[in-house]
Enzyme design. Structure first.
Site, PDB file in Angstrom:
ATOM      1  N   LYS A 148       0.817  -1.222   0.000  1.00  0.00           N
ATOM      2  CA  LYS A 148       0.000   0.000   0.000  1.00  0.00           C
ATOM      3  C   LYS A 148       0.845   1.264   0.000  1.00  0.00           C
ATOM      4  O   LYS A 148       0.369   2.325  -0.375  1.00  0.00           O
ATOM      5  CB  LYS A 148      -0.924  -0.030   1.232  1.00  0.00           C
ATOM      6  CG  LYS A 148      -1.890   1.131   1.321  1.00  0.00           C
ATOM      7  CD  LYS A 148      -3.016   0.983   0.305  1.00  0.00           C
ATOM      8  CE  LYS A 148      -4.008   2.135   0.339  1.00  0.00           C
ATOM      9  NZ  LYS A 148      -3.624   3.280  -0.465  1.00  0.00           N
ATOM     10  N   LYS A 149       2.063   1.155   0.471  1.00  0.00           N
ATOM     11  CA  LYS A 149       2.960   2.328   0.592  1.00  0.00           C
ATOM     12  C   LYS A 149       2.247   3.500   1.266  1.00  0.00           C
ATOM     13  O   LYS A 149       2.138   4.597   0.719  1.00  0.00           O
ATOM     14  CB  LYS A 149       3.529   2.739  -0.770  1.00  0.00           C
ATOM     15  CG  LYS A 149       4.407   1.660  -1.384  1.00  0.00           C
ATOM     16  CD  LYS A 149       5.232   2.174  -2.538  1.00  0.00           C
ATOM     17  CE  LYS A 149       6.093   1.087  -3.137  1.00  0.00           C
ATOM     18  NZ  LYS A 149       5.312   0.096  -3.943  1.00  0.00           N
ATOM     19  N   PHE A 150       1.782   3.249   2.482  1.00  0.00           N
ATOM     20  CA  PHE A 150       1.130   4.295   3.264  1.00  0.00           C
ATOM     21  C   PHE A 150       2.052   5.505   3.376  1.00  0.00           C
ATOM     22  O   PHE A 150       3.248   5.365   3.629  1.00  0.00           O
ATOM     23  CB  PHE A 150       0.820   3.787   4.680  1.00  0.00           C
ATOM     24  CG  PHE A 150      -0.215   2.707   4.721  1.00  0.00           C
ATOM     25  CD1 PHE A 150      -1.549   2.998   4.464  1.00  0.00           C
ATOM     26  CD2 PHE A 150       0.141   1.395   5.005  1.00  0.00           C
ATOM     27  CE1 PHE A 150      -2.517   1.997   4.512  1.00  0.00           C
ATOM     28  CE2 PHE A 150      -0.811   0.396   5.061  1.00  0.00           C
ATOM     29  CZ  PHE A 150      -2.143   0.703   4.807  1.00  0.00           C
TER      30      PHE A 150
ATOM     31  N   THR B  85       3.467  -2.233   3.232  1.00  0.00           N
ATOM     32  CA  THR B  85       4.598  -1.313   3.083  1.00  0.00           C
ATOM     33  C   THR B  85       4.175   0.083   3.519  1.00  0.00           C
ATOM     34  O   THR B  85       2.996   0.439   3.448  1.00  0.00           O
ATOM     35  CB  THR B  85       5.074  -1.230   1.625  1.00  0.00           C
ATOM     36  OG1 THR B  85       3.928  -1.033   0.780  1.00  0.00           O
ATOM     37  CG2 THR B  85       5.803  -2.486   1.206  1.00  0.00           C
TER      38      THR B  85
END
Ligand code: BMP
Length: 259
Positions: free
Chosen positions: A92-94, A120
């Site tokens: 998701k690469k928050f 992620t």
């Protein structure tokens, strides 16, 4: 030096539960392969999971690219993950403030925290992201891979950002499974896992700034523990065979590294 230790030995250094499980899966299945399941149809994703399942330790998704998402799909995916003993990993690469990350992680139609043991995150907005993930509803055992470098050409991430990201990770070792990066940044931390994307045999990059290295190169020269392979497998005529090939090349490189 983590690069010289076996995964079995490193398991006991892991402070994060999911990292410990990953080490055990890698050591028992003899695989350090993470497949990037960047497909847009649920049936294609499920078929891929069945095909590559025996050869992988992690199954990485971008759930928000799926066109025909329905909660039942996740039930199927979880069953396959259980059968073949691999871990579900939502990339998701928050990158937002903690409160927003909390909503993105636990709410929406995706309810990521209820099925993805791994996610992620960018370190861009600092510790709030990690506090949010730590405190949210969801699976009890959860892990985060923090992004310290990217495989993209002309990335804006510089050395300071990378170092600060590693430092942040070390303040959250209960939650952090490892770091997404392109070089051996934390050799003195055997309990953390280096995840390296940008791996393919037949290409050196794409037209959108992706850059590729070979399995041997990322393991022996760049310190990768787990390698992420997407199109090298998904675009192959025989994904199962391709996954097996990447698995073997990666595993042989790892064996060579630890002697
Ligand atoms: P491919 O092997 O098809 O290029 O896919 C790479 C995968 O790894 C993609 O899912 C992408 O989002 C991810 N990734 C990457 O390529 N580079 C990074 O630095 C970080 C990533 O998560």
């Amino acid at each position: 030096n983590r690069l010289k230790l076996s995964f079995m030995e490193r398991a006991r250094f892991a402070k994060n539960k999911v990292a410990e499980r990953i080490f055990q899966i890698m050591a028992t299945k003899n695989t350090t392969l993470c497949v990037a399941a960047d497909l847009t149809k649920t049936t294609d994703i499920l078929n891929l999971a069945e095909e590559v399942g025996p050869h992988i330790c992690l199954f990485k998704t971008h759930i928000d690219i799926v066109e025909d998402f329905h909660p039942n799909f996740l039930k199927h995916l979880q069953d396959i993950a259980q059968t073949h003993n691999f871990i579900l990993f939502e990339d998701k690469k928050f990158a937002d403030i903690g409160k927003t990350v909390q909503l993105q992680y636990s709410e929406s139609i995706y309810k990521i925290s209820s099925w993805a043991s791994l996610v992620t995150a960018h370190s861009l907005t600092g510790k709030g992201v990690l506090d949010a993930i730590r405190e949210s509803e969801g699976l009890k055992e959860r892990g985060v891979f923090l992004l310290a470098e990217t495989s993209a050409a002309s990335s804006l991430i510089d050395g300071n950002y990378t170092q600060a990201t590693v430092k942040l990770a070390l303040q959250y070792t209960d939650l952090i499974s490892g770091i997404v990066c392109q070089s051996p940044l934390f050799v003195d931390q055997p309990g953390l896992i280096q995840l390296t994307p940008g791996v393919q045999l037949d290409s050196i990059g794409d037209t959108l700034s992706q850059q590729y290295n070979t399995p041997e190169h990322v393991v022996l020269e760049r310190g990768a523990d787990i390698a992420v392979v997407g199109r090298g497998i998904t675009k192959s005529a025989d994904p199962a065979l391709a996954a097996q090939k990447y698995k073997e090349l990666l595993w042989n490189a790892y064996k060579k590294r630890i002697v």
